[in-house]
Motif scaffolding. Structure first.
Motif, PDB file in Angstrom:
ATOM      1  N   MET A 140       0.842  -1.188   0.000  1.00 30.07           N
ATOM      2  CA  MET A 140       0.000   0.000   0.000  1.00 30.07           C
ATOM      3  C   MET A 140       0.881   1.244   0.000  1.00 30.07           C
ATOM      4  O   MET A 140       1.997   1.225   0.543  1.00 30.07           O
ATOM      5  N   ALA A 141       0.367   2.299  -0.618  1.00 33.75           N
ATOM      6  CA  ALA A 141       1.054   3.593  -0.589  1.00 33.75           C
ATOM      7  C   ALA A 141       0.024   4.694  -0.382  1.00 33.75           C
ATOM      8  O   ALA A 141      -1.059   4.664  -0.983  1.00 33.75           O
ATOM      9  N   TYR A 142       0.388   5.647   0.460  1.00 34.37           N
ATOM     10  CA  TYR A 142      -0.495   6.775   0.763  1.00 34.37           C
ATOM     11  C   TYR A 142       0.223   8.054   0.385  1.00 34.37           C
ATOM     12  O   TYR A 142       1.410   8.230   0.686  1.00 34.37           O
ATOM     13  N   SER A 143      -0.499   8.968  -0.278  1.00 36.67           N
ATOM     14  CA  SER A 143       0.094  10.246  -0.646  1.00 36.67           C
ATOM     15  C   SER A 143      -0.914  11.364  -0.402  1.00 36.67           C
ATOM     16  O   SER A 143      -2.135  11.150  -0.495  1.00 36.67           O
ATOM     17  N   TYR A 144      -0.387  12.539  -0.111  1.00 36.81           N
ATOM     18  CA  TYR A 144      -1.220  13.662   0.341  1.00 36.81           C
ATOM     19  C   TYR A 144      -0.638  14.939  -0.219  1.00 36.81           C
ATOM     20  O   TYR A 144       0.588  15.112  -0.251  1.00 36.81           O
ATOM     21  N   VAL A 145      -1.516  15.840  -0.680  1.00 40.67           N
ATOM     22  CA  VAL A 145      -1.038  17.111  -1.202  1.00 40.67           C
ATOM     23  C   VAL A 145      -2.045  18.205  -0.879  1.00 40.67           C
ATOM     24  O   VAL A 145      -3.258  17.975  -0.884  1.00 40.67           O
ATOM     25  N   ALA A 146      -1.550  19.379  -0.534  1.00 40.69           N
ATOM     26  CA  ALA A 146      -2.397  20.555  -0.311  1.00 40.69           C
ATOM     27  C   ALA A 146      -2.314  21.450  -1.532  1.00 40.69           C
ATOM     28  O   ALA A 146      -1.226  21.694  -2.063  1.00 40.69           O
ATOM     29  N   PHE A 147      -3.440  21.937  -1.989  1.00 39.14           N
ATOM     30  CA  PHE A 147      -3.448  22.826  -3.148  1.00 39.14           C
ATOM     31  C   PHE A 147      -2.899  24.197  -2.766  1.00 39.14           C
ATOM     32  O   PHE A 147      -2.934  24.594  -1.588  1.00 39.14           O
ATOM     33  N   PRO A 148      -2.416  24.951  -3.748  1.00 39.95           N
ATOM     34  CA  PRO A 148      -1.664  26.179  -3.437  1.00 39.95           C
ATOM     35  C   PRO A 148      -2.497  27.296  -2.841  1.00 39.95           C
ATOM     36  O   PRO A 148      -1.976  28.164  -2.148  1.00 39.95           O
ATOM     37  N   GLY A 149      -3.812  27.355  -3.124  1.00 38.02           N
ATOM     38  CA  GLY A 149      -4.662  28.369  -2.516  1.00 38.02           C
ATOM     39  C   GLY A 149      -4.733  29.671  -3.281  1.00 38.02           C
ATOM     40  O   GLY A 149      -5.362  30.626  -2.821  1.00 38.02           O
ATOM     41  N   GLY A 150      -4.129  29.747  -4.460  1.00 40.93           N
ATOM     42  CA  GLY A 150      -4.143  30.998  -5.215  1.00 40.93           C
ATOM     43  C   GLY A 150      -5.537  31.410  -5.657  1.00 40.93           C
ATOM     44  O   GLY A 150      -5.829  32.596  -5.806  1.00 40.93           O
ATOM     45  N   ARG A 151      -6.413  30.444  -5.899  1.00 43.59           N
ATOM     46  CA  ARG A 151      -7.793  30.742  -6.297  1.00 43.59           C
ATOM     47  C   ARG A 151      -8.752  30.630  -5.097  1.00 43.59           C
ATOM     48  O   ARG A 151      -9.954  30.585  -5.266  1.00 43.59           O
ATOM     49  N   GLY A 152      -8.193  30.505  -3.905  1.00 36.06           N
ATOM     50  CA  GLY A 152      -9.027  30.205  -2.744  1.00 36.06           C
ATOM     51  C   GLY A 152      -9.166  28.718  -2.529  1.00 36.06           C
ATOM     52  O   GLY A 152      -9.931  28.273  -1.668  1.00 36.06           O
ATOM     53  N   ASP A 153      -8.400  27.921  -3.320  1.00 35.62           N
ATOM     54  CA  ASP A 153      -8.505  26.461  -3.250  1.00 35.62           C
ATOM     55  C   ASP A 153      -7.695  25.909  -2.080  1.00 35.62           C
ATOM     56  O   ASP A 153      -6.735  25.165  -2.261  1.00 35.62           O
ATOM     57  N   ASP A 154      -8.128  26.274  -0.881  1.00 35.11           N
ATOM     58  CA  ASP A 154      -7.444  25.824   0.335  1.00 35.11           C
ATOM     59  C   ASP A 154      -8.045  24.489   0.776  1.00 35.11           C
ATOM     60  O   ASP A 154      -8.818  24.408   1.721  1.00 35.11           O
ATOM     61  N   TYR A 155      -7.705  23.459   0.051  1.00 33.06           N
ATOM     62  CA  TYR A 155      -8.171  22.135   0.433  1.00 33.06           C
ATOM     63  C   TYR A 155      -7.102  21.125   0.081  1.00 33.06           C
ATOM     64  O   TYR A 155      -6.068  21.461  -0.517  1.00 33.06           O
ATOM     65  N   VAL A 156      -7.303  19.885   0.484  1.00 29.17           N
ATOM     66  CA  VAL A 156      -6.281  18.856   0.303  1.00 29.17           C
ATOM     67  C   VAL A 156      -6.876  17.664  -0.441  1.00 29.17           C
ATOM     68  O   VAL A 156      -8.103  17.475  -0.491  1.00 29.17           O
ATOM     69  N   GLN A 157      -5.968  16.863  -0.982  1.00 25.34           N
ATOM     70  CA  GLN A 157      -6.391  15.649  -1.683  1.00 25.34           C
ATOM     71  C   GLN A 157      -5.440  14.521  -1.299  1.00 25.34           C
ATOM     72  O   GLN A 157      -4.227  14.714  -1.164  1.00 25.34           O
ATOM     73  N   SER A 158      -6.002  13.352  -1.083  1.00 24.54           N
ATOM     74  CA  SER A 158      -5.199  12.173  -0.766  1.00 24.54           C
ATOM     75  C   SER A 158      -5.422  11.113  -1.833  1.00 24.54           C
ATOM     76  O   SER A 158      -6.453  11.093  -2.517  1.00 24.54           O
TER      77      SER A 158
ATOM     78  N   PRO B  22      -7.728  24.652 -15.674  1.00 24.51           N
ATOM     79  CA  PRO B  22      -7.499  23.576 -14.710  1.00 24.51           C
ATOM     80  C   PRO B  22      -6.229  23.798 -13.891  1.00 24.51           C
ATOM     81  O   PRO B  22      -5.431  24.672 -14.190  1.00 24.51           O
ATOM     82  N   GLU B  23      -6.084  22.948 -12.873  1.00 25.18           N
ATOM     83  CA  GLU B  23      -4.932  23.011 -11.979  1.00 25.18           C
ATOM     84  C   GLU B  23      -4.502  21.587 -11.656  1.00 25.18           C
ATOM     85  O   GLU B  23      -5.343  20.700 -11.452  1.00 25.18           O
ATOM     86  N   THR B  24      -3.197  21.349 -11.661  1.00 25.29           N
ATOM     87  CA  THR B  24      -2.676  20.055 -11.221  1.00 25.29           C
ATOM     88  C   THR B  24      -1.511  20.273 -10.264  1.00 25.29           C
ATOM     89  O   THR B  24      -0.757  21.236 -10.400  1.00 25.29           O
ATOM     90  N   VAL B  25      -1.411  19.373  -9.286  1.00 24.79           N
ATOM     91  CA  VAL B  25      -0.299  19.383  -8.324  1.00 24.79           C
ATOM     92  C   VAL B  25       0.182  17.941  -8.217  1.00 24.79           C
ATOM     93  O   VAL B  25      -0.626  17.023  -8.029  1.00 24.79           O
ATOM     94  N   GLU B  26       1.484  17.744  -8.292  1.00 20.69           N
ATOM     95  CA  GLU B  26       1.996  16.372  -8.281  1.00 20.69           C
ATOM     96  C   GLU B  26       2.079  15.842  -6.860  1.00 20.69           C
ATOM     97  O   GLU B  26       2.523  16.519  -5.935  1.00 20.69           O
ATOM     98  N   PHE B  27       1.631  14.577  -6.731  1.00 17.11           N
ATOM     99  CA  PHE B  27       1.804  13.857  -5.473  1.00 17.11           C
ATOM    100  C   PHE B  27       3.253  13.396  -5.330  1.00 17.11           C
ATOM    101  O   PHE B  27       3.922  13.082  -6.323  1.00 17.11           O
ATOM    102  N   LEU B  28       3.730  13.328  -4.098  1.00 20.78           N
ATOM    103  CA  LEU B  28       4.954  12.587  -3.820  1.00 20.78           C
ATOM    104  C   LEU B  28       4.640  11.094  -3.826  1.00 20.78           C
ATOM    105  O   LEU B  28       3.522  10.684  -3.501  1.00 20.78           O
ATOM    106  N   LEU B  29       5.650  10.274  -4.192  1.00 20.58           N
ATOM    107  CA  LEU B  29       5.539   8.831  -4.023  1.00 20.58           C
ATOM    108  C   LEU B  29       6.797   8.336  -3.328  1.00 20.58           C
ATOM    109  O   LEU B  29       7.881   8.886  -3.551  1.00 20.58           O
ATOM    110  N   PRO B  30       6.675   7.316  -2.472  1.00 18.98           N
ATOM    111  CA  PRO B  30       7.883   6.770  -1.842  1.00 18.98           C
ATOM    112  C   PRO B  30       8.869   6.317  -2.916  1.00 18.98           C
ATOM    113  O   PRO B  30       8.467   5.766  -3.952  1.00 18.98           O
ATOM    114  N   PRO B  31      10.176   6.538  -2.740  1.00 23.88           N
ATOM    115  CA  PRO B  31      11.152   6.353  -3.823  1.00 23.88           C
ATOM    116  C   PRO B  31      11.227   4.943  -4.377  1.00 23.88           C
ATOM    117  O   PRO B  31      11.447   4.775  -5.577  1.00 23.88           O
ATOM    118  N   SER B  32      11.067   3.922  -3.564  1.00 21.46           N
ATOM    119  CA  SER B  32      11.250   2.568  -4.078  1.00 21.46           C
ATOM    120  C   SER B  32       9.995   1.714  -3.974  1.00 21.46           C
ATOM    121  O   SER B  32      10.065   0.490  -4.086  1.00 21.46           O
TER     122      SER B  32
END
Length: 799
Positions: free
Chosen positions: A670-688, A784-794
């Protein structure tokens, strides 16, 4: 009492009155100068307005007779105080109410105490008339120690005083049956009307009145129509109406307001129920399990049952007249949507009289009585050992009730837990701190603290509090116990209180020495929590990007290997330090079956941003296990009540797996990833995004959430997860339309799962949306807007 009353009986009555007075005066000043009973505050506000010149209560959920009596008591205190120079003017007297209302509340409570003691005496007289002196004394004794009646006798509200008028009305109903005088009809109707004008309910006394009237008409062989349209019965009805209007005149003078409130009260009882009334609770069973015991006592309720069986077996008229009141009341309240033990209080004196009648009959039997079983009720007590047996039976019947009543008084006499909690808050939490508070909590001043008040904090969420940077939440079990036992009826409320223990840091608990099984309005358990003020207060909200993988593999020898990797980026500075990212394996009973700490030192801003570790083989018995990932954290500033050595955690459930004896080589990835949006448009929310290995492919589960999407004025269109695998790109849309807090049927985020094929290489994951709109920043809407998730390296490698 008359001059012909035997001295022994006079002494008995005096002792009963003094005992009733002593039990009711215990703890009479509870809580003051703070007012912890919400109904007391409401009735006090109404009564004080009378004295300020407005006789209209403007409130008819409850009739007004009691509030007029309270106002009259206060007026009398003012006149006496003026004579003795305590008050110069009426405004001087009324001004004391705002400065310190203690005097007013004590006077109002003493009025209730007086009416309660009179009720005890009235029940004695009624019991004596119907079944003899001993039965009357037993009924008075049982009523003195009725826990519910004792509670009501301490409050400045109409629940207890209504009982006096009910008993007096029935006393004259009994006179109607015995003598049939017109004045008894009138007085029965009069006191029933006063009961109805105290708290809606006295009308039920017309059932035994009509029964008594019908029995007399039958004995006199009168025609049915003549019995039905008898002038004395009509006079009783007129007296009822006159007494009700005398105590609640604005039911006629302000009829639209009265009718509106009366209909609301009826709807509240029959349709809506109380705030926090669980639909899954069987109301009839509630009264059979709790209502009778709270109002009568554990043993007395059994005696009442015996009295009902004996009375119906003998089918005597006097018993049937008595039984009509409590049985009709029990059936009535059992059909309401609202339920509370106090709703059975109007039936209590009548059930108690039935119990006293039954015990009185028991005491005429051997081995209790020296005479034969035909010995008349109320005769002198047996001598010698039989007298001790009789006394022992009476003590056995009343002792459990007496113990609870005395414990209640002692609890009232103690400093209320809310007062203690208020002192701790003021001594430890700086002024202007933001505090979330719910009803029945400590009376902290909104002028000293930034108080965010809700009837129950279950109405809000952690996102709501984090958006306002609330640092402390103060809750109590008067509210939480309404919801926690009934998660199916109140899923959001119950989830909030459960999450508070997981996400909040419990600093201090103020618990009473004794606690009731049911909700009690006195000395609640108060809990004070320190909250995270990060935009996302849970895991991993200390970072804008975070990723963690977990790999479990069975060894074939009953053990499992555990490996995990973590990466983090863009830590947020909000007064917390992160350390020791970890994995925990939790069994289906909540016990920790295994764990792995990836890095024991600081993590993120103060240390490493990547870590990996493997655990020694872990023995896992067959069963289901939850995988939870998280990290430890500490507040940078000193927090009152928090021990420096205490380990604090933020974590989330990543998934579940099952250990099966016949599949020893199973593998879980299993892998879990989390990102917060930048908020420039008021998009102060997160996605997992969570990836779970399923055979040859994967299951992708993604969620968007945050305070803006639930409590703001925003919406996002077509949020998605994009998977880029080599030259291929796939987009997985969580919702085709709007998601957010405006322009949608239900505010909040969204969660969705997708099956995805095996990866051909090393994938990249992106969170995104097609468009975002914030009503406070309409000029910045778009996408549209995209933000890249981190992924564990291996975690994912090319085949």
């Amino acid at each position: 009492m008359t001059s012909k009353t035997p001295a022994r009986e006079t002494l008995l009555v005096l002792l009963l009155v003094l005992l009733a007075l002593g039990v009711r005066l215990g703890g009479i000043a509870f809580g003051l100068p703070y007012v912890y009973h919400v109904d007391e505050a409401r009735f006090a506000d109404i009564s004080i307005k009378y004295l300020r010149g407005d006789p209209n209560p403007h409130f008819f959920h409850v009739p007004s007779l009691y509030t007029y009596l309270v106002a009259a008591t206060w007026e009398g205190a003012y006149r006496v105080g003026k004579v003795f120079g305590r008050f110069q003017t009426r405004n001087d007297f009324l001004g004391r109410f705002s400065d310190d209302p203690s005097l007013f509340y004590i006077l109002g409570r003493l009025l209730t105490v007086l009416m309660s003691v009179l009720t005890v005496y009235a029940l004695y007289v009624l019991g004596k008339k119907m079944y003899g002196v001993r039965a009357g004394a037993l009924a008075a004794l049982f009523l003195i120690f009725s826990l519910e009646f004792n509670r009501a006798s301490h409050y400045m509200n109409p629940d207890g005083p209504m009982i006096l008028f009910l008993v007096l009305s029935f006393l004259f109903v009994w006179n109607v049956y015995e003598r049939g005088r017109t004045r008894d009809y009138i007085l029965a109707g009069l006191f029933a009307g006063l009961a109805f004008s105290t708290k809606y309910g006295g009308h039920v006394l017309f059932i035994p009145l009509v029964m008594a009237h019908a029995f007399r008409g039958y004995d006199a062989k009168k025609p049915a129509l003549r019995v039905l349209f008898s002038p004395p019965l009509l006079f009783a009805g007129l007296a009822f109406v006159a007494a009700f209007l005398a105590g609640t005149p604005y039911a006629a003078l302000d009829f639209p307001a009265f009718w509106k409130d009366f209909r609301w009260q009826a709807g509240h009882l029959y349709e809506f129920g109380h705030f926090g009334s669980a639909a899954s609770v069987s109301v009839p069973l509630f009264y059979l399990r709790y209502g009778l015991a709270e109002n009568l006592g554990p043993i007395v309720q059994l005696l009442a049952l015996g009295g009902l069986v004996l009375g119906f077996a003998k089918c005597r008229r006097r018993d049937l007249i008595l039984f009509a009141v409590p049985l009709v009341l029990l059936a009535t309240v059992s059909g309401w949507k609202a339920y509370a033990t106090r709703y059975l209080l109007p039936a209590a004196p009548f059930f108690i009289l039935i119990a006293a009648f039954f015990l009185d009959r028991l005491l005429t039997l051997r081995p209790f009585a020296a005479q034969t079983p035909s010995r008349p009720a109320g005769a002198g007590a047996p001598a010698g050992g039989r007298a001790w047996l009789s006394a022992g039976l009476i003590v056995l019947a009343v002792l459990p009730s007496a113990v609870r009543a005395v414990k209640f008084d002692i609890n009232l006499s103690r400093t209320d837990t809310r007062t203690v909690a208020k002192g701790w808050i003021e001594a430890n939490i700086p002024p202007k701190t933001r505090v979330a508070l719910e009803e029945y909590g400590p009376p902290i001043s909104p002028e000293v603290y930034n108080v965010y008040f809700r009837k129950s904090l279950g109405e809000i969420s952690f996102e709501w509090m984090s958006r306002r940077r609330i640092e402390y939440a103060v809750v109590n079990d008067i509210q939480s116990s309404r919801f926690l036992p009934y998660p199916k009826d109140f899923p959001a409320y119950a989830a909030f209180y459960r999450l508070l223990d997981e996400r909040g840091v419990l600093l201090k608990t103020f618990a009473p020495k004794w606690d009731d099984t049911l909700v009690d309005l006195h000395n609640p358990t108060i809990k004070i929590y320190r909250l995270s003020t990060y935009p996302d207060p849970g895991f991993p909200g200390n970072f804008r990007k975070y990723a963690q993988s977990v790999t479990l593999a069975g060894t074939g020898r009953g053990t499992w290997t555990l490996r995990s990797e973590v990466r983090a980026a863009a830590p947020l500075a909000r007064g917390e330090r992160v350390s020791a990212p970890y994995v925990r394996l939790v069994d289906d009973k909540g016990g920790e079956a295994g764990s792995l700490v990836l890095d024991g030192g600081p993590f993120g801003a103060d240390g490493a941003s990547e870590a990996a570790a493997s655990a020694p083989p872990i023995a896992l018995a067959p069963g289901r296990y939850a995988i939870r990932v998280g990290y430890e954290f500490a507040f940078e500033a000193e927090v009152p009540g928090l021990e420096p050595s205490r380990r604090l955690r933020k974590e989330v459930p990543l998934g579940e797996f099952r250990v099966e004896a016949d599949k020893p080589g199973k593998r879980v990835e299993m892998a879990y990833s989390y990102v917060a949006f930048p908020g420039g448009r008021g998009d102060d929310y997160v996605q997992s995004a969570t990836l779970t290995k399923t055979g040859a492919g994967w299951r992708l589960t993604s969620a968007i959430y945050g305070g803006e999407l639930r409590f703001g004025d925003d919406y996002v269109i077509a949020p998605f997860v994009q998977v880029v695998d080599g030259g291929a790109s796939s987009k997985y849309v969580l919702s085709e339309g709007k998601v957010g807090s405006i322009g949608v049927p239900q505010a909040g985020g969204v969660r969705k799962s997708f099956p995805i094929p095996p990866f051909g290489g090393t994938p990249r994951l992106f969170a995104g949306y097609e468009s975002y709109y914030d009503d406070r920043r309409p000029d910045r809407a778009g996408g549209p807007e995209t933000v890249e998730f981190l992924l564990p390296p291996s975690f994912i490698r090319a085949p």
